[in-house]
Write an enzyme that holds these catalytic residues in place. Sequence first.
Site, PDB file in Angstrom:
ATOM      1  N   CYS A  29      -4.691   8.047  -5.111  1.00 35.29           N
ATOM      2  CA  CYS A  29      -4.846   9.453  -5.064  1.00 35.29           C
ATOM      3  C   CYS A  29      -3.324   9.602  -6.284  1.00 35.29           C
ATOM      4  CB  CYS A  29      -4.486   9.857  -3.986  1.00 35.29           C
ATOM      5  SG  CYS A  29      -6.391   9.248  -2.902  1.00 35.29           S
TER       6      CYS A  29
ATOM      7  N   ARG B 261      -6.835  13.439  -4.953  1.00 40.45           N
ATOM      8  CA  ARG B 261      -8.117  12.677  -3.877  1.00 40.45           C
ATOM      9  C   ARG B 261      -8.949  11.426  -4.716  1.00 40.45           C
ATOM     10  NH1 ARG B 261     -12.056  11.769   1.198  1.00 40.45           N
ATOM     11  NH2 ARG B 261     -11.913   9.096   1.095  1.00 40.45           N
TER      12      ARG B 261
ATOM     13  N   ILE C  30     -11.919   6.317  -2.796  1.00 45.82           N
ATOM     14  CA  ILE C  30     -12.698   4.780  -2.852  1.00 45.82           C
ATOM     15  C   ILE C  30     -13.534   4.327  -1.698  1.00 45.82           C
ATOM     16  CG2 ILE C  30     -12.062   2.454  -3.586  1.00 45.82           C
ATOM     17  CD1 ILE C  30     -11.694   4.803  -6.138  1.00 45.82           C
TER      18      ILE C  30
ATOM     19  N   ASP D 124      -8.149   4.009   5.504  1.00 47.56           N
ATOM     20  CA  ASP D 124      -6.825   2.998   5.460  1.00 47.56           C
ATOM     21  C   ASP D 124      -5.825   4.051   5.648  1.00 47.56           C
ATOM     22  OD1 ASP D 124      -6.855   3.936   3.057  1.00 47.56           O
ATOM     23  OD2 ASP D 124      -6.295   1.782   2.099  1.00 47.56           O
TER      24      ASP D 124
END
Length: 637
Positions: A2, A50, A53, A100
């Site tokens: 990003c 963004r 992924i 994450d």
Amino acid sequence: MCGIAGIFDTRGLRPIDTALVDRMLAAAPHRGPDGRGTWTAPGIGLGHLRLSIIDLAGSPQPMPSNDGSVMLVFNGEIYNFSELRRELQAMGAHFRTDGDSEVIIAAWQRWGTECLSRLHGMFAFALYDLRQKTLFLARDRLGVKPLFSALLDDGSLIFGSELKQLLAHPGLGRAIDPLAIEDFMTWGYVPDARSILKGVTKLPAGHYQLLRHGAPVPEPVQWWDISFADRATGSVESLAEELVDTMQAAVASRMAADVPLGAFLSGGVDSSTVVAMMAGASSDPVTTCSIGFDVAALDETAYADRIAEQFQTTHYRRMVGSDDFAHVDTLVAMFDEPFADASALPTWRVCQLAREHVTVALSGDGADEALAGYRRLAFHHREDQVRGLLPSGLRRGVFGALGRAYPALGWAPRPLRARGTFQSLALDSEVAYARTLSVTRAETRGGLYSDAFKRSLGGYAGEDAMIDLMRQAPARSGLDRAQYADLKCYLPGDILTKVDRASMAVSLEAREPLLDHRLIEFAARLPETMRVRGTTGKWLMKHAMRPSLPEDILFRPKMGFVTPIAAWLRGPLAGAAHAIASGDLVQSGWFAPEAITALVDTHLSGRADTSRTLWQLLMLERSLARLTRSEIKVSSG
């Protein structure tokens, strides 16, 4: 993957203009086509772009913690986030998402700044703690992801993933740093220790900053470094097995994605190794992409085709033609700062090709730095062995005289071009390697600069910082110190900058498994004979991959992405080369017009190849014209 941006009030808790944060985001839409978000509170504003992924719908940013006390914007990937998530859950953490980003927040709440050592991946993030009133800025170990910042006159600290985001803020000054010009003319890029604009800084790789309202902006804190001080023990086969295991783990960890994934394939050792390991870890064919040139001597696609056929990949390739010089201004806009690595053009082209088929692409970057793959490292290692045999005074006298007396013979076969070797042997190891790495040598730069510009440098030389870095490196040998310089300077300043900007320009995430920090740390402990043997670099890697890759792939001379700049500057770019001698650079008073004219004439006449320096000057001129909007000036401060 990003883009991030933000504003922090160092003087207090004044309101932040949300529209201004959004304006900074809008300057780099390519970094995040899948979403945009902003958040502000007294004294802080965070923005996020963004490129989805992982957890495609569930991890919007800026991201708050469960209790609302922490807010995060994050660029990158944490490859061990699943393991960290389980560890944190066992300690009582609760998660709302499957990505994450939330793991970084929980890690900060549990371990504070020590959380960084637990994160395996590439990242640059800004985390604001509303209870502590602190802003935590951090960058990954090797500098895969960038982070620019600047302290403005009103006390606002602005930051972003690209310089263009800072340029979107009306409070940023545009004075050029003369030392950055010298750095750029030395290396062909502006290193992380400096920025082309006075007052702009880059958070160094492996560093963080912890800022508080009402307190001075602190110096970055180093949280990771690479050490060459220790040596691994073990047989060739045991170390080769450990190397393969480490590479396989690194590749496998970077294959996690909820979007299509592939790889760049040049047909060299590094990309072929990554593709071989991806093929072994996947039940589906790997998607591979290659770029070739319409100049036969520069084209490697036949080697890439062989690897694609061997591992049955779904392979795509495209040719870069002689008309690609028309994209010079596209490159200028892509990099913001002047950037003269001509391989940026084919890198951008292969990223374009990859983005047509995948959203994530694995590359082979990092092995040359970690395992001594560059030819210059093998030569430097051999020269250092000679240096160790002779007292410095005798060596300087004998080889200095030979270097002055021996003809240049730049046209001759390599064994006959001894002048440069003699000159190098007369120098100390660190000075010689810095000279080898420099694109335009100090004596040439000095001849190009005006007297006024030389005075503005105050005796500064671009090689100085690298020489000091090598002398202070945690290392045992000259080869160690040279690799340390590559990892700390050339890798983040050139290679990773090139890949980040070229890939993100087309909204592609590039991942570098051979830059896994565990692989880097393992390689730094290898005995020198496992890295370099004779003129062969990456020796252990090539030995370890013999069961998987053909001999001529493993041991053919390294080519890399070579662009026909010399021919372009004698052909379609000849007019642009001539224009430098009367353009903005000369008008600025930095360069001597007669020196640039002589440089151009020398190249166009064919008397010598000065294309690398001419390309630097061309990229510098066009970059500065864009940065300063025709207000080119040098700060004397």
